[in-house]
Design an enzyme around this catalytic site. Sequence first.
Site, short mmCIF file in Angstrom:
data_model
loop_
_atom_site.label_atom_id
_atom_site.label_comp_id
_atom_site.label_asym_id
_atom_site.label_seq_id
_atom_site.Cartn_x
_atom_site.Cartn_y
_atom_site.Cartn_z
N HIS A 188 -12.91 21.87 -0.03
CA HIS A 188 -12.29 22.04 1.28
C HIS A 188 -13.35 22.35 2.33
CE1 HIS A 188 -8.13 21.76 0.10
NE2 HIS A 188 -8.29 22.65 -0.84
N GLU A 431 -1.97 3.88 -3.36
CA GLU A 431 -2.77 5.05 -3.73
C GLU A 431 -2.59 5.41 -5.20
OE1 GLU A 431 -1.54 8.37 -1.32
OE2 GLU A 431 0.54 7.71 -1.32
N ASP A 455 -6.66 9.39 -3.02
CA ASP A 455 -5.82 9.55 -4.20
C ASP A 455 -6.05 8.42 -5.20
OD1 ASP A 455 -4.58 11.98 -3.91
OD2 ASP A 455 -2.88 11.17 -2.79
N CYS A 502 -6.98 3.50 4.64
CA CYS A 502 -6.90 4.70 5.48
C CYS A 502 -7.51 5.93 4.81
CB CYS A 502 -5.45 4.98 5.87
SG CYS A 502 -4.36 5.39 4.48
#
Length: 544
Positions: A188, A431, A455, A502
């Site tokens: 993160h 995904e 993903d 994306c």
Amino acid sequence: MKRYQGKSVYGAIAIGTISVFERQEVQVRRVRIGDCAKEKERLEQAKQRALAQLQEIHDKALKEVGETNAQIFEIHMMMIEDDDYNESIANIIDTQKVNAEYAVAITSDNFAEMFSAMDDAYMQARAADVRDISNRIISNLSAGAQTASVTDGKMIVCADDLAPSETVSLDKDKVLAFVTAHGSSNSHTAILARNMNIPAVIGVGDEFLAEIHSGQTAIVDGFTGEIWVDPDAETLARLQEKQAADAEKKKLLLSLKGKPNVTLDGTKVNIYANIGGVENIGAVLLNDAGGIGLFRSEFLYLENTDYPTEEQQFLAYRKVLESMAGKKVIIRTLDIGADKQVDYFHLEKEANPAMGFRAIRICLTRPEIFRTQLRALYRASVYGNLGIMFPMITSVSELEKILKICGDVRAELKQEGIAYSETVELGIMIETPAAAVISDLLAPMVDFFSVGTNDLTQYTLACDRQNSSVEPFCDTHHEAILRLIAMSAKNAHANGAWIGICGELAADTTLTETFLRMGIDELSVSPGFVLKVRDAVRKLDLSK
């Protein structure tokens, strides 16, 4: 002079003075207490302060890095309210008659050890989160907010590691770069750094921190992951030249505003932007994106204390469509799950939420939520150029159910005399490997595909993006991933659909040529990467 090597997170050059990040550590002692009820009242007050602090950090992150990257702080807030966590603390206070600081520290150690021992990579990553929230509560119990000091002025911040909350709390105007001894490029913190446009290098090692001190001159090369401490004149001159060249390149990128996204041989590609809320529209327009390739609608649910109404959603979608003035806006339907919990959804805890009850699975199981969102989207469609995108598709039967509900909603609106656009495009995210493999069956049913490479990579390679221990095995350029994308592109075009990307790979300019040769029609990236990708496109010649 000494040179250190780490992993690059964000490419830029920083030259300045080191500031070693020093946390105000709180020493926890075991103190016997007499009034357990009063101690638990102290604990509750500290928790409420922690929640307020995290809300403030979340709001700052929302403005600086967008809704998706701010979600980690929502997870932290949920963890503070977790029943098992709180029952453990209360039990230690009651049975051992000890102070709250000690009870929180013991619970933190126990939970972190439990998470670390789990086989599931997602749960292993929660060990750092539970330590972070526990340290914040302990700090509040000790009569102070969780703080860390950084020298005044523009500095290169150096630390063992930075928690997401610490990264966002840094004053961007005072930070030239940051360097950490540990950390993962998929963490993160690393993702936050990229979105904050802060030059960063991670994983330099403990030797680095042991040998440096505040006040030393350093150079951080965010392109190569190199750090020079007390650089000699030759190195300083060389990196100053590289820094100037980078600044000139960024200046040239700005000159690309208004230029078409066309290769030297005339191949055109759309370059759109990904955003997480209405407040990010300005960044889309500022960076000259051709449209919005991914508008994450979750913010409407995450910011609410109850299900957002049709009218509330309609107003948000209308605003983004009107603001984009006829440019394409692709809005992804609700994509939450156990990792992005919303209390009023009452979702059960899951060991592996990335592969659990989330996204379209919730929408098809709770159609009333789905229908409300679709009604709002179709109503807003008359105000712009709308595309609706459905996440986490794995089968034809799912898509059939989705399309039937969409048809029912349109018929319902028509019967009520409510206007909607007849030209709304419907698409799905590729995904999951399943969606890519059966893309020949899915393509005839939709107008477009959008590949979510984050993903898709995670599911294809069985590598949790948040687990630093599997990072060496997480090859985002893996042939399997590229083949799945190429297969999806071929099947899309064979059935009259267009295809975009994306995920983060869309901004990887080392793959731009590969994607265009596959026939990718659209690349959707963070607003700050639009001009960089445009530059890469305009330099290509696919005829060679």
